[in-house]
Design a protein around this motif. Structure first.
Motif, PDB file in Angstrom:
ATOM      1  N   SER A 116     178.284  39.712  55.498  1.00 12.29           N
ATOM      2  CA  SER A 116     177.692  38.407  55.208  1.00 12.29           C
ATOM      3  C   SER A 116     176.665  38.075  56.274  1.00 12.29           C
ATOM      4  O   SER A 116     176.604  38.710  57.324  1.00 12.29           O
ATOM      5  CB  SER A 116     178.774  37.324  55.153  1.00 12.29           C
ATOM      6  N   GLY A 117     175.845  37.072  55.993  1.00 16.30           N
ATOM      7  CA  GLY A 117     174.836  36.656  56.949  1.00 16.30           C
ATOM      8  C   GLY A 117     173.861  35.675  56.338  1.00 16.30           C
ATOM      9  O   GLY A 117     174.176  34.991  55.368  1.00 16.30           O
ATOM     10  N   ARG A 118     172.664  35.637  56.906  1.00 17.08           N
ATOM     11  CA  ARG A 118     171.587  34.748  56.454  1.00 17.08           C
ATOM     12  C   ARG A 118     170.368  35.579  56.054  1.00 17.08           C
ATOM     13  O   ARG A 118     170.163  36.660  56.570  1.00 17.08           O
ATOM     14  CB  ARG A 118     171.171  33.793  57.574  1.00 17.08           C
ATOM     15  N   TYR A 119     169.551  35.004  55.166  1.00 20.27           N
ATOM     16  CA  TYR A 119     168.284  35.644  54.798  1.00 20.27           C
ATOM     17  C   TYR A 119     167.145  34.646  54.903  1.00 20.27           C
ATOM     18  O   TYR A 119     167.344  33.439  54.766  1.00 20.27           O
ATOM     19  CB  TYR A 119     168.333  36.256  53.398  1.00 20.27           C
TER      20      TYR A 119
ATOM     21  N   SER B 132     165.322  30.358  52.321  1.00 21.72           N
ATOM     22  CA  SER B 132     166.361  30.905  53.185  1.00 21.72           C
ATOM     23  C   SER B 132     167.721  30.460  52.671  1.00 21.72           C
ATOM     24  O   SER B 132     167.830  29.520  51.892  1.00 21.72           O
ATOM     25  CB  SER B 132     166.159  30.454  54.630  1.00 21.72           C
ATOM     26  N   GLY B 133     168.728  31.179  53.109  1.00 19.32           N
ATOM     27  CA  GLY B 133     170.082  30.854  52.701  1.00 19.32           C
ATOM     28  C   GLY B 133     171.060  31.853  53.272  1.00 19.32           C
ATOM     29  O   GLY B 133     170.720  32.651  54.142  1.00 19.32           O
ATOM     30  N   THR B 134     172.278  31.788  52.787  1.00 18.97           N
ATOM     31  CA  THR B 134     173.316  32.711  53.233  1.00 18.97           C
ATOM     32  C   THR B 134     173.600  33.730  52.133  1.00 18.97           C
ATOM     33  O   THR B 134     173.276  33.505  50.963  1.00 18.97           O
ATOM     34  CB  THR B 134     174.612  31.961  53.584  1.00 18.97           C
TER      35      THR B 134
ATOM     36  N   SER C 110     172.823  39.805  59.878  1.00 18.29           N
ATOM     37  CA  SER C 110     174.287  39.851  59.790  1.00 18.29           C
ATOM     38  C   SER C 110     174.846  39.472  61.158  1.00 18.29           C
ATOM     39  O   SER C 110     174.091  39.115  62.066  1.00 18.29           O
ATOM     40  CB  SER C 110     174.767  41.241  59.375  1.00 18.29           C
ATOM     41  N   ASP C 111     176.134  39.581  61.330  1.00 14.98           N
ATOM     42  CA  ASP C 111     176.744  39.240  62.611  1.00 14.98           C
ATOM     43  C   ASP C 111     176.222  40.097  63.761  1.00 14.98           C
ATOM     44  O   ASP C 111     176.155  39.633  64.894  1.00 14.98           O
ATOM     45  CB  ASP C 111     178.264  39.400  62.538  1.00 14.98           C
TER      46      ASP C 111
END
Length: 100
Positions: A35-38, A56-58, A90-91
């Motif tokens: 998981s992460g952000r874009y 942007s979002g997750t 990502s993390d």
């Protein structure tokens, strides 16, 4: 279209023209769940004008499955006159791909 890849995440930007528009799809795939952000940035400069679009979002990717994160539709004059960048965070890592 350029693809950025590591063992965990791949990203790509699909350009899909039709009779009236150019659709850009931000796509991600992962070998494992992550998981992460874009951030999806599109800049267009053509005879019909200029535009800048930032989305942007997750995201949550399931292992082995492709996912469309977001799409943007531009007028057909954008074909050959745009630059798009998709950045995934990502993390532990950051991945980027561009089009064209």
């Amino acid at each position: 279209m350029q693809m950025a890849a590591t063992a965990a995440i791949e990203c790509t930007i699909r350009a899909e023209p039709d009779n009236k528009s150019l659709r850009l799809a931000a796509v991600a795939r992962s070998a494992t769940a992550v998981s992460g952000r874009y951030d999806f940035l599109i800049i267009k400069r053509s005879e019909t004008g200029s535009s800048k679009n930032v989305q942007s979002g997750t995201f949550i990717l399931q292992g082995g499955r492709e996912q469309v994160l977001t799409t943007v539709a531009l007028d057909r004059s954008a074909i050959g006159h745009y630059r798009a960048e998709l950045a995934l965070q990502s993390d532990h890592e950051r991945f980027t791909c561009t089009s064209p």
